[in-house]
Design a protein around this motif. Structure first.
Motif, PDB file in Angstrom:
ATOM      1  N   ILE A 266       0.842  -1.200   0.000  1.00  0.00           N
ATOM      2  CA  ILE A 266       0.000   0.000   0.000  1.00  0.00           C
ATOM      3  C   ILE A 266       0.877   1.250   0.000  1.00  0.00           C
ATOM      4  O   ILE A 266       0.624   2.200  -0.750  1.00  0.00           O
ATOM      5  CB  ILE A 266      -0.949  -0.023   1.214  1.00  0.00           C
ATOM      6  N   LEU A 267       1.928   1.254   0.823  1.00  0.00           N
ATOM      7  CA  LEU A 267       2.833   2.401   0.852  1.00  0.00           C
ATOM      8  C   LEU A 267       3.516   2.608  -0.498  1.00  0.00           C
ATOM      9  O   LEU A 267       3.706   3.750  -0.939  1.00  0.00           O
ATOM     10  CB  LEU A 267       3.889   2.208   1.942  1.00  0.00           C
ATOM     11  N   LEU A 268       3.872   1.517  -1.152  1.00  0.00           N
ATOM     12  CA  LEU A 268       4.592   1.614  -2.421  1.00  0.00           C
ATOM     13  C   LEU A 268       3.687   1.942  -3.601  1.00  0.00           C
ATOM     14  O   LEU A 268       4.045   2.755  -4.465  1.00  0.00           O
ATOM     15  CB  LEU A 268       5.327   0.301  -2.700  1.00  0.00           C
ATOM     16  N   PHE A 269       2.513   1.300  -3.646  1.00  0.00           N
ATOM     17  CA  PHE A 269       1.729   1.334  -4.877  1.00  0.00           C
ATOM     18  C   PHE A 269       0.296   1.830  -4.730  1.00  0.00           C
ATOM     19  O   PHE A 269      -0.344   2.131  -5.735  1.00  0.00           O
ATOM     20  CB  PHE A 269       1.694  -0.071  -5.502  1.00  0.00           C
ATOM     21  N   ALA A 270      -0.217   1.925  -3.498  1.00  0.00           N
ATOM     22  CA  ALA A 270      -1.623   2.340  -3.335  1.00  0.00           C
ATOM     23  C   ALA A 270      -1.814   3.249  -2.130  1.00  0.00           C
ATOM     24  O   ALA A 270      -2.669   3.001  -1.276  1.00  0.00           O
ATOM     25  CB  ALA A 270      -2.514   1.104  -3.214  1.00  0.00           C
ATOM     26  N   PRO A 271      -1.030   4.341  -2.034  1.00  0.00           N
ATOM     27  CA  PRO A 271      -1.180   5.220  -0.873  1.00  0.00           C
ATOM     28  C   PRO A 271      -2.540   5.906  -0.803  1.00  0.00           C
ATOM     29  O   PRO A 271      -2.903   6.458   0.241  1.00  0.00           O
ATOM     30  CB  PRO A 271      -0.055   6.249  -1.063  1.00  0.00           C
ATOM     31  N   ASN A 272      -3.302   5.857  -1.904  1.00  0.00           N
ATOM     32  CA  ASN A 272      -4.659   6.422  -1.895  1.00  0.00           C
ATOM     33  C   ASN A 272      -5.577   5.660  -0.945  1.00  0.00           C
ATOM     34  O   ASN A 272      -6.666   6.152  -0.591  1.00  0.00           O
ATOM     35  CB  ASN A 272      -5.241   6.394  -3.306  1.00  0.00           C
ATOM     36  N   LYS A 273      -5.167   4.472  -0.518  1.00  0.00           N
ATOM     37  CA  LYS A 273      -5.986   3.683   0.415  1.00  0.00           C
ATOM     38  C   LYS A 273      -5.778   4.081   1.876  1.00  0.00           C
ATOM     39  O   LYS A 273      -6.443   3.569   2.771  1.00  0.00           O
ATOM     40  CB  LYS A 273      -5.676   2.194   0.251  1.00  0.00           C
ATOM     41  N   LEU A 328      -6.147   4.443   9.042  1.00  0.00           N
ATOM     42  CA  LEU A 328      -6.760   3.200   8.607  1.00  0.00           C
ATOM     43  C   LEU A 328      -6.468   2.948   7.136  1.00  0.00           C
ATOM     44  O   LEU A 328      -6.093   3.851   6.407  1.00  0.00           O
ATOM     45  CB  LEU A 328      -8.285   3.233   8.790  1.00  0.00           C
ATOM     46  N   ILE A 329      -6.682   1.713   6.724  1.00  0.00           N
ATOM     47  CA  ILE A 329      -6.557   1.326   5.322  1.00  0.00           C
ATOM     48  C   ILE A 329      -7.942   1.028   4.777  1.00  0.00           C
ATOM     49  O   ILE A 329      -8.678   0.218   5.341  1.00  0.00           O
ATOM     50  CB  ILE A 329      -5.666   0.094   5.161  1.00  0.00           C
ATOM     51  N   THR A 330      -8.310   1.717   3.700  1.00  0.00           N
ATOM     52  CA  THR A 330      -9.616   1.467   3.073  1.00  0.00           C
ATOM     53  C   THR A 330      -9.495   0.321   2.079  1.00  0.00           C
ATOM     54  O   THR A 330      -8.410  -0.059   1.654  1.00  0.00           O
ATOM     55  CB  THR A 330     -10.114   2.726   2.350  1.00  0.00           C
ATOM     56  N   SER A 331     -10.625  -0.199   1.672  1.00  0.00           N
ATOM     57  CA  SER A 331     -10.628  -1.344   0.742  1.00  0.00           C
ATOM     58  C   SER A 331     -10.580  -0.906  -0.709  1.00  0.00           C
ATOM     59  O   SER A 331     -10.396  -1.736  -1.607  1.00  0.00           O
ATOM     60  CB  SER A 331     -11.879  -2.210   0.985  1.00  0.00           C
ATOM     61  N   ASN A 332     -10.777   0.388  -0.967  1.00  0.00           N
ATOM     62  CA  ASN A 332     -10.753   0.838  -2.368  1.00  0.00           C
ATOM     63  C   ASN A 332      -9.875   2.066  -2.542  1.00  0.00           C
ATOM     64  O   ASN A 332      -9.343   2.586  -1.613  1.00  0.00           O
ATOM     65  CB  ASN A 332     -12.182   1.136  -2.859  1.00  0.00           C
TER      66      ASN A 332
END
Length: 332
Positions: A266-273, A328-332
């Motif tokens: 998530i940190l590398l590729f999906a920080p929008n979550k 928190l981490i969202t699912s989308n």
């Protein structure tokens, strides 16, 4: 051939000590050898901005910062060789991603710096030039112009504030165009009123970025990812302290912990979550503001805040940055 070789060596020196913020300073043989040592080269692979380097454009390393601190020290105190060497070695004990995981994982980079300086590679270089490693440690452990005395800004943090805001595109005037207005006394940085206000505005700007909830959150998530990895794959903490950022990323991407792999990806590729909750629900990781660096430059021998209402107002802005939230981490 001889002249060509000498020219090549000079060009290599310039490459080792080049960076965009300050004029070139000629290094001596001891400084060149130290910069070519493994502990100093390792700093090239540690992000000064912590995990924030994974999600922002502020990607300079501890190495560039070290060169900056050394340059300023050599500029202000050209004949003080022990101080110049202390500036060059002041950060060698930093962890992967710098301060991002230090407190959460219970490390002390000051103690690690002492260990590096006393170990054979650095100690032998120092002794070759008749310099005592313990004297360098003594300088680093005491208040000095590098750290700043009491509440006065020192060289170390001055470079950090200049360099961070430069990389974030928040700087209006390059430091090399201000240096004629700045000097360093035995207490720390001293300047004129206008330049002092400008430096304080940079300090506030930098704090708003690196102490923003999002930047604190990514540091926390990186630390949690490492803790999750350690829960299923025991790592010698001494060995961990000597890794580089890329070593840690590779370790987490291959972790036997599914949760650790999810967080690093998530940190590398999906920080929008990544989401910040201002109200704590208990479902995320708690985050709060870290240490605020509220030291100020001197003006006419006294802290700038004793002369200027504007300086006091800028510093008040630092006190308004506090928060107590969760990530928190969202699912989308």
């Amino acid at each position: 051939m001889k002249n060509k070789g000498g020219h090549s060596f000079q060009k290599q020196q310039i490459k080792l000590f080049s960076e965009p913020l300050y004029p070139y300073i000629q290094p001596n043989d001891l400084e060149i050898q130290l910069v070519q040592s493994k502990p100093l080269r390792r700093l090239k692979h540690l992000a000064h901005f912590g995990a924030g380097s994974l999600v922002s454009s502020v990607v300079h390393s501890r190495f560039e910062h070290t060169i900056g601190v050394w340059k300023l020290t050599a500029l202000f105190f050209p004949e003080d060789m022990e101080l110049r060497i202390a500036a060059l070695l002041h950060d060698v004990g930093h962890l992967p991603f710098s301060h991002a995981v230090e407190n959460t994982l219970q490390f002390n980079h000051h103690q690690l710096t002492e260990q590096y300086i006393l170990e054979d590679e650095i100690a032998s270089i120092l002794k070759q030039f008749n310099m005592n490693p313990n004297k360098i440690i003594e300088i680093l452990n005491a208040p000095s112009v590098i750290t700043g005395n009491e509440n006065i800004l020192g060289i170390d943090h001055l470079d950090s504030f200049f360099r961070d805001t430069y990389m974030a595109g928040r700087i209006e005037t390059l430091p090399k165009h201000l240096l004629h207005k700045i000097r360093c006394t035995s207490k720390g940085i001293e300047t004129d009123l206008e330049t002092g206000h400008y430096i304080l505005r940079l300090i506030l700007s930098d704090h708003k970025l690196f102490l923003s909830p999002h930047m604190v959150a990514v540091d926390r998530l990186l630390a949690e990812s490492i803790k999750l990895h350690w829960s299923v794959d025991t790592v010698n903490k001494k060995d961990f302290a000597r890794l580089t950022d890329s070593d840690v990323v590779s370790m987490l991407k291959a972790s036997p912990s599914t949760e650790a792999k999810e967080l690093i990806n998530i940190l590398l590729f999906a920080p929008n979550k990544i989401r910040i909750n201002t109200a704590k629900t208990g479902n995320g990781y708690p985050i709060s503001i870290r240490k605020v660096y509220s030291k100020v430059p001197l003006y006419k021998g006294k802290p700038l805040t004793e002369h200027s209402n504007e300086a006091r107002k800028i510093l008040e802005g630092l006190n308004q940055l506090s928060f107590d939230s969760e990530v928190l981490i969202t699912s989308n």
